[in-house]
Design an enzyme around this catalytic site. Structure first.
Site, PDB file in Angstrom:
ATOM      1  N   ASN A 247      -4.845 -20.016  23.630  1.00  0.00           N
ATOM      2  CA  ASN A 247      -4.323 -20.156  24.956  1.00  0.00           C
ATOM      3  C   ASN A 247      -4.807 -18.749  25.638  1.00  0.00           C
ATOM      4  O   ASN A 247      -4.983 -18.762  26.979  1.00  0.00           O
ATOM      5  CB  ASN A 247      -2.705 -20.278  24.580  1.00  0.00           C
ATOM      6  CG  ASN A 247      -2.078 -21.461  24.544  1.00  0.00           C
ATOM      7  OD1 ASN A 247      -3.207 -22.543  24.802  1.00  0.00           O
ATOM      8  ND2 ASN A 247      -1.192 -21.524  24.085  1.00  0.00           N
ATOM      9  N   CYS A 334       6.988 -19.829  23.444  1.00  0.00           N
ATOM     10  CA  CYS A 334       6.262 -20.613  23.635  1.00  0.00           C
ATOM     11  C   CYS A 334       5.077 -20.277  24.349  1.00  0.00           C
ATOM     12  O   CYS A 334       4.702 -18.918  24.871  1.00  0.00           O
ATOM     13  CB  CYS A 334       6.815 -21.835  22.464  1.00  0.00           C
ATOM     14  SG  CYS A 334       8.062 -22.974  23.754  1.00  0.00           S
ATOM     15  N   SER A 335       4.644 -22.333  24.532  1.00  0.00           N
ATOM     16  CA  SER A 335       3.946 -21.734  25.289  1.00  0.00           C
ATOM     17  C   SER A 335       4.452 -21.413  26.622  1.00  0.00           C
ATOM     18  O   SER A 335       4.781 -21.074  27.455  1.00  0.00           O
ATOM     19  CB  SER A 335       2.812 -22.859  25.253  1.00  0.00           C
ATOM     20  OG  SER A 335       2.019 -23.066  24.351  1.00  0.00           O
ATOM     21  N   ASP A 339      10.578 -26.170  25.286  1.00  0.00           N
ATOM     22  CA  ASP A 339      10.797 -26.806  23.630  1.00  0.00           C
ATOM     23  C   ASP A 339      10.708 -26.008  22.320  1.00  0.00           C
ATOM     24  O   ASP A 339      11.776 -25.901  21.883  1.00  0.00           O
ATOM     25  CB  ASP A 339       9.063 -27.768  23.175  1.00  0.00           C
ATOM     26  CG  ASP A 339       8.798 -28.208  24.490  1.00  0.00           C
ATOM     27  OD1 ASP A 339       9.242 -29.293  24.987  1.00  0.00           O
ATOM     28  OD2 ASP A 339       7.449 -28.679  24.368  1.00  0.00           O
ATOM     29  N   LYS A 376      11.884 -31.115  28.902  1.00  0.00           N
ATOM     30  CA  LYS A 376      11.550 -32.319  29.779  1.00  0.00           C
ATOM     31  C   LYS A 376      11.642 -33.507  29.478  1.00  0.00           C
ATOM     32  O   LYS A 376      11.117 -33.949  27.936  1.00  0.00           O
ATOM     33  CB  LYS A 376       9.801 -32.152  30.356  1.00  0.00           C
ATOM     34  CG  LYS A 376       9.936 -30.544  30.790  1.00  0.00           C
ATOM     35  CD  LYS A 376       8.112 -30.620  30.843  1.00  0.00           C
ATOM     36  CE  LYS A 376       7.053 -31.096  30.352  1.00  0.00           C
ATOM     37  NZ  LYS A 376       5.249 -30.968  30.419  1.00  0.00           N
TER      38      LYS A 376
END
Length: 750
Positions: A247, A334-335, A339, A376
């Protein structure tokens, strides 16, 4: 109904998954919302909401007909054989269309109606984010509410109310939001009230290899300073290091310890959503194995890596919880922070705070960490077909699995039971309620879900007793408030209650939790009944002028009916003694001087025989009143012997055992995963459809509504109607007699 060309198919065979030669022949129905299979005697019913269907595939033709298999997101697998191939294709086409609607407004939640829930608003008002932070002691000197996201302008996937350090300036909040992925800046998630250590959450920084943001660095410094006792701020990146490095090459990445003061950085290595999705698919293949050998089963389970992922999530949560307990604040990301961040922050909060281990608290935890902070659900559950299949992932399923792992290690510390977790998982995919629709708080506000759909929490509240853990000990909230599960491999178990729920052969004959719940309910019923009986004994003691202990000794060891007969003989004995008294001993005349002459409806008696305890109106009515009614000492209405008989017979003294109860009286077979209910009046065992009524029983002192079967409900309803009619007739007769006596007395005096 536009997709349904064949709404009803007869002579359909339901194949047993583990034994293909065992079949049930019945009728298949396709409705707007459900796929329904029922046999001719209605002993086998399968109701599947379309939203729960993951796939439907046609199998090769066989001698029995045209088979097809349905796989559900709840790990339910059905194989149906239709008589003709053309009909099979039509049914499959309809199922695929109805299970994947294109618009969110076509989901089941917008069609569902429940007459037992009085209002759609029930459950939507159970949680308030500001109240939850207030319970944690926020706002305070170190943390405050920010209005920067009041209209979802700063971050549309965050709640409108966010909490940041008091010392943080608006420019720092704004700058940090621009420097974080999706605008998800560091904000408060959980605050430990004793040591002021905080769990904060955010997304990855847009750092790349060299970029920096002074405002973001200053905001993290403010989070560190918000805990006066902390020597450092731990930044926990839940991703594997290699993923974070990848990333970073894409212009994102992680925090550079050289640029941030007083922080320590930690990678923990939870896999991404794509690996988790593949892992679940392998786990489904494991659960679908027919008669596997031990070696093949263990090998397939190990290759799925599912338990390894659950352990990693728990291990990370334990690390966070330990740091908070030690007094060190932690920042988790996290990203994108919706999540793995939601998983670990939720589980760590549950380990730290016993409130989150209650039913209401667990609901608040889901509302805060998952719904408000933008997990989500639409994408991860793929409620509608327009969502990319690569976005689907069992993130929330893993959270429920990790919670169950904790429950197995601490069975007395959780107020809710396994059925509660399974119900949440079922309705995660059913789209029956609006709770898990939408990707964030803003989506739910825009869709007006609180006005247009029912809340899952309202449904849970209406059947709260189904989800209570009978082993729960409230005192452990104080004595053992901090729970740390053992994450050694030996303590991580395969959850057959979830992944093999519909395979009866792998489960125990009786659900231990249900047996304990039945015993607990029966115990509370008997205690309530005893309380009423003790009250009656006290009234008898005052009425007969005898000590309560003497009457209790007289009735001791007798059954209900024998007690009534003993009571009658007791009354007759006292009546024979009182008949020898002279008029001076019972100076109550036929007409009471204190009777209200205006309406003649009330005959008051202020006289009192201290010796016998009788309130005597006349020599004619004396024996009648004593044999048919007991006057309560607290001034309540008269209680007849018939009513006491009803009180004795209205409560089940013995319950029917749950063992070997294969079907309900309505012929519906009991499945191992469905709860069996006792009627509190007759004690028999029923299914949920036969015991929907809740009404007070005459034999309970509290008069709280309790579950009873339909037949007993009819008896009680008829008894109440007849009692009301009899009471009305008795009152009218009494008024007529009193008026006649009063007029006769007036005429005699003239």
């Amino acid at each position: 109904m536009q997709y349904i060309q064949t709404p009803k198919v007869e002579n359909v065979k339901l194949m047993d998954r583990l034994a293909n030669n065992v079949t049930v022949v019945g009728t298949l129905f396709l409705t707007d919302t459900h796929l329904i299979f029922t046999d001719a005697r209605c002993r086998h019913e399968k109701w599947i909401v379309y939203s729960q269907i993951a796939s439907a595939e046609k199998l090769p033709l066989s001698a029995q007909g045209c088979p097809f298999r349905i796989r559900c997101k709840t790990f339910h697998i059905l194989t149906l054989v239709l008589p003709r191939e053309r009909v099979c294709i039509e049914v499959l086409t309809a199922i695929k269309k109805l299970s994947q609607p294109e618009r969110i407004d076509d989901l089941y939640a917008f069609k569902y109606k429940n007459l037992e829930i009085p209002s759609k608003s029930l459950g939507w008002n159970f949680f308030d984010l500001e109240s939850e932070y207030l319970r944690m002691g926020v706002p305070n000197a170190h943390w405050t509410k920010s209005l920067a996201n009041a209209n979802y302008e700063l971050c549309d996937t965050y709640p409108s109310s966010i909490y940041v350090p008091t010392c943080a300036k608006h420019v720092q909040v704004l700058g940090s939001s621009k420097f974080r992925s999706r605008g998800r800046l560091p904000v408060l998630s959980y605050l430990h009230r004793d040591n002021q250590a905080a769990i904060s959450r955010c997304s990855q920084p847009l750092a790349g290899f060299s970029a920096r943001c002074v405002e973001d660095e200053e905001l993290l410094q403010c989070i560190y300073e918000a805990n006066p006792t902390s020597k450092e701020l731990f930044v926990v990146d839940t991703r594997p290091m290699i993923n974070a490095m990848a990333n970073r090459a894409a212009g994102k990445g992680y925090e550079d310890e050289r640029l941030y003061s007083n922080i320590k950085f930690q990678f923990v290595g939870i896999a991404n959503i794509h690996i988790m999705r593949a892992s679940l698919q392998k786990l489904i293949e494991v659960s679908d194995m027919k008669m596997p050998t031990m070696s093949s089963y263990m090998k397939a389970l190990d290759e799925s890596n599912w338990l390894k992922h659950i352990r990693t999530v728990l291990e990370t949560s334990v690390f966070i919880a330990n740091k908070i307990q030690e007094g060190t604040s932690v920042l988790v990301h996290c990203s994108d922070g919706w999540d793995r961040t939601a998983q670990t922050c939720s589980l760590a909060s549950m380990m730290l705070d016993p409130h989150y281990r209650t039913i209401q608290g667990f609901q608040a935890l889901i509302e805060k960490e998952w719904l408000s902070f933008g997990h989500k659900f639409n994408d991860r559950c793929r409620h509608i077909s327009v969502v990319d299949t690569k976005e689907q992932s069992p993130v929330f399923t893993q959270f429920l699995d990790a919670t169950w792992q904790m429950m197995t290690q601490f069975p007395t510390s959780f107020q809710f039971n396994e059925r509660f977790l399974l119900t949440l998982h079922d309705h995660l995919y059913s789209s029956q309620f609006g709770t898990f629709l939408g990707n964030c708080e803003k989506d739910r506000v825009d869709l007006r879900l609180s006005e247009r759909t029912y809340s899952l929490w309202g449904y849970v509240a209406s059947d709260i007793t189904d989800f209570v853990n009978p082993l729960y000990r409230k005192d452990l909230e104080v004595d053992k408030s901090f729970l740390i599960p053992n994450v050694a491999p030996q303590f991580i178990s395969y959850w057959k209650g979830m992944y093999n729920r519909f395979d009866a052969t792998v489960h125990e004959r009786e659900n231990v939790t249900d047996v304990l719940s039945a015993l607990t309910d029966h115990n509370s019923s008997l205690e309530d009944h005893i309380k009423l009986l003790e009250r009656r004994v006290q009234e008898l003691g005052r009425l007969l002028g005898r000590p309560v202990a003497a009457i209790s000794q007289k009735l001791q060891g007798l059954l209900s009916a024998e007690s009534i007969h003993c009571l009658s003989s007791l009354l007759e004995s006292d009546l024979s003694q009182s008949s020898t008294l002279n008029d001076h001993d019972t100076p109550i005349s036929i007409l009471n001087d204190g009777m209200e002459s205006g309406d003649g409806n009330k005959l008051e008696d202020n006289s009192d025989d201290k010796e016998s305890g009788f309130d005597d109106g006349s020599s004619l009515s004396k024996s009648h009143m004593m044999s048919d009614s007991i006057i309560r000492a607290d001034g309540l209405d008269n209680v007849t012997l018939d009513q006491i008989y009803q009180e004795m017979d209205s409560v089940a003294i013995n319950l029917k055992t749950l063992r070997n109860r294969l079907q309900c009286s309505c012929s519906l077979p009991f499945q191992h995963y469905s709860k069996r209910y006792h009627c509190w009046k007759c004690g028999n065992v029923f299914c949920s459809k036969c015991i929907l009524r809740h009404t007070p029983l005459a034999g309970h002192y509290s008069q709280k509504p309790v579950p009873i079967c339909k037949d007993c409900y009819k008896v009680i309803r008829n008894t109440k109607s007849m009692s009301s009619l009899q009471k009305y007739c008795d009152e009218q007769l009494s008024v007529t007699i009193h008026r006649s006596l009063y007029l006769s007395a007036r005429i005699a005096t003239k």
